[in-house]
Design a protein around this motif. Structure first.
Motif, PDB file in Angstrom:
ATOM      1  N   PHE A   3      11.344  -4.916  -0.692  1.00  0.00           N
ATOM      2  CA  PHE A   3      10.202  -3.850  -0.532  1.00  0.00           C
ATOM      3  C   PHE A   3       9.910  -3.732   0.674  1.00  0.00           C
ATOM      4  O   PHE A   3       9.698  -4.691   1.550  1.00  0.00           O
ATOM      5  N   SER A   4       9.740  -2.312   1.191  1.00  0.00           N
ATOM      6  CA  SER A   4       9.501  -2.235   2.643  1.00  0.00           C
ATOM      7  C   SER A   4       7.946  -2.498   2.937  1.00  0.00           C
ATOM      8  O   SER A   4       7.076  -2.398   2.132  1.00  0.00           O
ATOM      9  N   PHE A   5       7.675  -3.153   4.131  1.00  0.00           N
ATOM     10  CA  PHE A   5       6.597  -3.352   4.609  1.00  0.00           C
ATOM     11  C   PHE A   5       6.326  -3.156   6.138  1.00  0.00           C
ATOM     12  O   PHE A   5       7.420  -3.214   6.726  1.00  0.00           O
ATOM     13  N   LEU A  37      -1.828  -0.638   1.780  1.00  0.00           N
ATOM     14  CA  LEU A  37      -0.512  -0.700   1.827  1.00  0.00           C
ATOM     15  C   LEU A  37       0.038  -1.910   1.013  1.00  0.00           C
ATOM     16  O   LEU A  37       1.048  -1.739   0.111  1.00  0.00           O
ATOM     17  N   LEU A  38      -0.543  -3.131   1.074  1.00  0.00           N
ATOM     18  CA  LEU A  38      -0.176  -4.068   0.221  1.00  0.00           C
ATOM     19  C   LEU A  38      -0.140  -3.675  -1.359  1.00  0.00           C
ATOM     20  O   LEU A  38       0.608  -4.149  -2.143  1.00  0.00           O
ATOM     21  N   LYS A  91      -0.335  -0.921  -2.661  1.00  0.00           N
ATOM     22  CA  LYS A  91       0.757   0.200  -3.091  1.00  0.00           C
ATOM     23  C   LYS A  91       2.086  -0.416  -3.271  1.00  0.00           C
ATOM     24  O   LYS A  91       2.735  -0.382  -4.267  1.00  0.00           O
ATOM     25  N   THR A  92       2.557  -1.402  -2.258  1.00  0.00           N
ATOM     26  CA  THR A  92       3.634  -2.141  -2.550  1.00  0.00           C
ATOM     27  C   THR A  92       3.682  -3.187  -3.814  1.00  0.00           C
ATOM     28  O   THR A  92       4.834  -3.121  -4.347  1.00  0.00           O
ATOM     29  N   SER A  93       2.729  -3.686  -3.972  1.00  0.00           N
ATOM     30  CA  SER A  93       2.497  -4.418  -5.133  1.00  0.00           C
ATOM     31  C   SER A  93       2.637  -3.790  -6.439  1.00  0.00           C
ATOM     32  O   SER A  93       3.457  -4.109  -7.368  1.00  0.00           O
ATOM     33  N   THR A 133       4.210  -0.743  -6.695  1.00  0.00           N
ATOM     34  CA  THR A 133       5.483  -0.508  -6.822  1.00  0.00           C
ATOM     35  C   THR A 133       6.661  -1.554  -7.252  1.00  0.00           C
ATOM     36  O   THR A 133       7.447  -1.549  -8.288  1.00  0.00           O
ATOM     37  N   SER A 134       6.213  -2.808  -6.856  1.00  0.00           N
ATOM     38  CA  SER A 134       7.083  -3.978  -7.099  1.00  0.00           C
ATOM     39  C   SER A 134       6.934  -4.135  -8.677  1.00  0.00           C
ATOM     40  O   SER A 134       8.129  -4.529  -9.465  1.00  0.00           O
TER      41      SER A 134
END
Length: 194
Positions: free
Chosen positions: A39-41, A56-57, A59-61, A63-64
């Motif tokens: 995943f992009s970070f 952002l973390l 949102k990424t979490s 999505t993951s």
């Protein structure tokens, strides 16, 4: 009845369609199949922008977890086990599995560098017993990329801590700078082949 003749292809497509940037397959202990998801970070350091990075973390979490839920549901519907560890996992370091799955190579700064996406990646894993085709090292264009990383030297020359010396990364030199918000080696590392 299987949903697709090529389960590996189907799972990878499903992962990418659901929001993963990268998906690869390897085995842990040479026996148990593992799906590794990238995943992009951002390379912006947490302590410099805690609110935006926290969002952002989050949102990424999310999505993951969504991607892993989608894949786990598919695997379980086909009679396979599916247990996953998210980007927050304390289970272990997924970087060696990401390299083994063909998602990137070790950068000189100890970060996984992908030839298209650079070094700003977070990894998650799904452990399964599904008969997935392992990413073949022959299919990976790592030789050119590894040479690019060896020849590049940008992370080394940008490091204010001089943490790279004698072809070794010195964590304890890096740490005091990293705590203060330094991420120069990540910012400069594009990891892309020209």
């Amino acid at each position: 009845m299987k949903i697709h003749d090529d389960l590996t292809y189907y799972i990878k497509k499903q992962a990418l369609d659901a929001g993963a940037l990268l998906a690869g397959f390897t085995k842990i202990r040479r026996v148990e199949p593992v799906i590794i998801l990238g995943f992009s970070f951002t390379d912006t350091w947490f302590f410099k922008h805690p609110l935006s990075i926290s969002k952002l973390l989050g949102k990424t979490s999310a999505t993951s977890i969504h991607v892993q839920d989608v894949i786990a549901k598919t695997l379980k519907s086909q009679g396979y086990k599916a247990e996953y560890k998210t980007i927050w996992s304390l289970y272990g370091d997924f970087r060696p599995l990401a390299v083994s799955a063909g998602l990137g190579d070790w950068g000189r700064n100890g970060i996984i560098v992908n030839k298209e996406h650079g070094a700003g990646l977070l990894f998650a894993a799904i452990f399964t017993d599904a008969p997935l085709e392992i990413t073949s090292p022959k299919a990976r264009p790592t030789q050119d990329h590894q040479q690019h990383c060896i020849d590049c030297q940008q992370c080394i020359s940008s490091c204010p801590a001089k943490a790279f010396e004698n072809n070794k990364f010195h964590t304890f030199r890096c740490l005091p700078y990293a705590i203060k918000g330094c991420s120069e080696c990540l910012k400069i590392c594009k990891g892309r082949l020209s």
